[in-house]
Design a protein around this motif. Structure first.
Motif, PDB file in Angstrom:
ATOM      1  N   ILE A   9       2.732  94.641-103.665  1.00 47.06           N
ATOM      2  CA  ILE A   9       4.164  94.732-103.950  1.00 47.06           C
ATOM      3  C   ILE A   9       5.017  94.338-102.753  1.00 47.06           C
ATOM      4  N   GLY A  10       4.440  94.347-101.543  1.00 49.42           N
ATOM      5  CA  GLY A  10       5.222  94.079-100.347  1.00 49.42           C
ATOM      6  C   GLY A  10       5.924  95.340 -99.858  1.00 49.42           C
ATOM      7  N   ARG A  11       6.862  95.164 -98.949  1.00 50.07           N
ATOM      8  CA  ARG A  11       7.515  96.314 -98.324  1.00 50.07           C
ATOM      9  C   ARG A  11       8.962  96.509 -98.756  1.00 50.07           C
ATOM     10  N   VAL A  12       9.490  95.639 -99.622  1.00 51.08           N
ATOM     11  CA  VAL A  12      10.909  95.690 -99.975  1.00 51.08           C
ATOM     12  C   VAL A  12      11.113  95.848-101.480  1.00 51.08           C
ATOM     13  N   ARG A  13      10.410  95.088-102.262  1.00 49.82           N
ATOM     14  CA  ARG A  13      10.615  95.085-103.707  1.00 49.82           C
ATOM     15  C   ARG A  13      10.148  96.398-104.333  1.00 49.82           C
ATOM     16  N   LYS A  14      10.815  96.781-105.432  1.00 47.75           N
ATOM     17  CA  LYS A  14      10.449  98.007-106.147  1.00 47.75           C
ATOM     18  C   LYS A  14       9.460  97.753-107.275  1.00 47.75           C
ATOM     19  N   VAL A  15       9.331  96.491-107.681  1.00 44.53           N
ATOM     20  CA  VAL A  15       8.430  96.116-108.770  1.00 44.53           C
ATOM     21  C   VAL A  15       7.618  94.905-108.322  1.00 44.53           C
ATOM     22  N   ASN A  16       6.338  94.876-108.681  1.00 43.84           N
ATOM     23  CA  ASN A  16       5.519  93.700-108.415  1.00 43.84           C
ATOM     24  C   ASN A  16       5.585  92.782-109.629  1.00 43.84           C
ATOM     25  N   GLU A  17       6.272  91.643-109.467  1.00 44.52           N
ATOM     26  CA  GLU A  17       6.430  90.693-110.566  1.00 44.52           C
ATOM     27  C   GLU A  17       5.393  89.568-110.519  1.00 44.52           C
ATOM     28  N   MET A  37      10.223  85.992-112.449  1.00 40.55           N
ATOM     29  CA  MET A  37      11.621  86.140-112.029  1.00 40.55           C
ATOM     30  C   MET A  37      12.429  86.633-113.222  1.00 40.55           C
ATOM     31  N   GLY A  38      13.508  87.361-112.917  1.00 43.03           N
ATOM     32  CA  GLY A  38      14.388  87.876-113.966  1.00 43.03           C
ATOM     33  C   GLY A  38      14.664  89.358-113.761  1.00 43.03           C
ATOM     34  N   GLY A  39      15.803  89.827-114.260  1.00 41.71           N
ATOM     35  CA  GLY A  39      16.177  91.229-114.098  1.00 41.71           C
ATOM     36  C   GLY A  39      15.480  92.137-115.092  1.00 41.71           C
ATOM     37  N   HIS A  40      15.682  93.449-114.925  1.00 41.37           N
ATOM     38  CA  HIS A  40      15.130  94.466-115.825  1.00 41.37           C
ATOM     39  C   HIS A  40      13.608  94.340-115.958  1.00 41.37           C
ATOM     40  N   GLN A  41      12.937  94.020-114.866  1.00 40.45           N
ATOM     41  CA  GLN A  41      11.490  93.858-114.828  1.00 40.45           C
ATOM     42  C   GLN A  41      11.014  92.697-115.697  1.00 40.45           C
ATOM     43  N   ALA A  42      11.919  91.786-116.059  1.00 41.49           N
ATOM     44  CA  ALA A  42      11.540  90.659-116.900  1.00 41.49           C
ATOM     45  C   ALA A  42      10.557  89.725-116.212  1.00 41.49           C
ATOM     46  N   GLY A  43      10.652  89.622-114.892  1.00 36.61           N
ATOM     47  CA  GLY A  43       9.710  88.787-114.159  1.00 36.61           C
ATOM     48  C   GLY A  43       8.288  89.274-114.307  1.00 36.61           C
ATOM     49  N   GLU A  44       8.111  90.570-114.285  1.00 33.95           N
ATOM     50  CA  GLU A  44       6.787  91.154-114.483  1.00 33.95           C
ATOM     51  C   GLU A  44       6.255  90.803-115.863  1.00 33.95           C
ATOM     52  N   VAL A  45       7.125  90.890-116.872  1.00 33.62           N
ATOM     53  CA  VAL A  45       6.738  90.535-118.239  1.00 33.62           C
ATOM     54  C   VAL A  45       6.351  89.067-118.326  1.00 33.62           C
ATOM     55  N   ALA A  46       7.169  88.201-117.741  1.00 33.61           N
ATOM     56  CA  ALA A  46       6.925  86.758-117.824  1.00 33.61           C
ATOM     57  C   ALA A  46       5.615  86.364-117.158  1.00 33.61           C
ATOM     58  N   TYR A 230       8.865  90.809 -97.424  1.00 37.01           N
ATOM     59  CA  TYR A 230      10.120  90.776 -98.180  1.00 37.01           C
ATOM     60  C   TYR A 230       9.930  90.493 -99.670  1.00 37.01           C
ATOM     61  N   ASP A 231       8.743  90.067-100.062  1.00 38.21           N
ATOM     62  CA  ASP A 231       8.505  89.712-101.456  1.00 38.21           C
ATOM     63  C   ASP A 231       7.100  90.184-101.846  1.00 38.21           C
ATOM     64  N   ASN A 232       6.816  90.153-103.142  1.00 40.88           N
ATOM     65  CA  ASN A 232       5.463  90.418-103.607  1.00 40.88           C
ATOM     66  C   ASN A 232       4.530  89.348-103.050  1.00 40.88           C
TER      67      ASN A 232
END
Length: 244
Positions: A9-17, A37-46, A230-232
């Motif tokens: 997940i990295g050290r900044v993001r709250k969700v691993n997309e 990428m996308g809000g509301h955890q949409a990146g994880e879904v995609a 800074y990122d996943n």
């Protein structure tokens, strides 16, 4: 083939997309990485959808009598299928409208490497040196290609994370397919959570000296997190096992 892979997940993001998948099934072993990428955890879904659709399509459509061109075309069709399904799905749910994902795959088949990619997740070949074997579909890569900025300037450009292609973002997608000889090198795929933090030379050094693919992958993740995380961060590597 032997493999190493992880996602962090990295050290900044709250969700691993990010997502990844390893297929060890002969004669078509491959690894694939997606960065959503996308809000509301949409990146994880995609990213999860893209991986699942691609895996299912290839499982049902790859045939052992294919040549490399035919296998590459099936991979391209798998990516197009993922794009169509994700685009249609997102249109019907306003909370995830506009979601998308990068998608990069590398397969070893008949002593060839077949690569496919959309977005800026990368595939590298690591042998005597390191070579990026996919092209980033990004705003800064277009600037580099046009001679407007140098590759060094691209590393620090404020729009370096703007991608120009994504699975699911538009009704149609162009997929880059590459076929080249495979000479038992390591093939490393990663999301930009690694390459924005760690230079190619460091990736080469770590993977060249690691006592296993998995240890090398984990060391790279640790380095990316130490540099800021800074990122996943997602990495998947495959290599033909050397006979003793």
């Amino acid at each position: 083939m032997i493999y190493g892979a992880t996602t962090d997940i990295g050290r900044v993001r709250k969700v691993n997309e990010d997502s990844f998948y390893i297929s060890e099934q002969e004669p078509f072993p491959y690894v694939v990485v997606a960065d959503g990428m996308g809000g509301h955890q949409a990146g994880e879904v995609a990213s999860l959808m893209a991986i699942d659709i691609t895996e299912n399509y290839l499982h049902n459509n790859l045939k052992s009598d294919f040549d490399c061109i035919e296998a590459g075309e099936q991979i391209r069709q798998a990516f197009i299928s993922a794009n169509n399904i994700i685009y249609t799905y997102a249109k019907n749910y306003y909370k995830i409208m506009g979601m998308g994902t990068t998608l990069t795959l590398a397969m070893v088949y008949n002593d060839k490497i077949i690569t496919a990619n959309v977005g800026d997740s990368r595939a590298y070949l690591i042998g005597d040196g390191i070579e990026q074997i996919t092209t980033d579909h990004s705003y800064v890569q277009e600037l580099v290609r046009n001679g407007d900025i140098t590759p060094e300037q691209a590393k620090h450009h404020p729009k370096k994370n703007y991608i120009t292609r994504a699975i699911g973002a538009e009704i149609a997608v162009k997929v880059d397919i590459g076929i080249r000889d495979y000479n038992n090198e390591k093939i490393l795929l990663c999301s930009d959570g690694l390459t924005n933090m760690i230079d190619d030379d460091e990736i080469f050094r770590v993977m060249k000296n690691a006592d296993s693919l998995q240890h090398g992958v984990q060391e790279l993740v640790d380095m990316a997190n130490a540099a800021g995380g800074y990122d996943n961060i997602t990495i998947a590597v495959l290599e033909r096992e050397r006979m003793v």
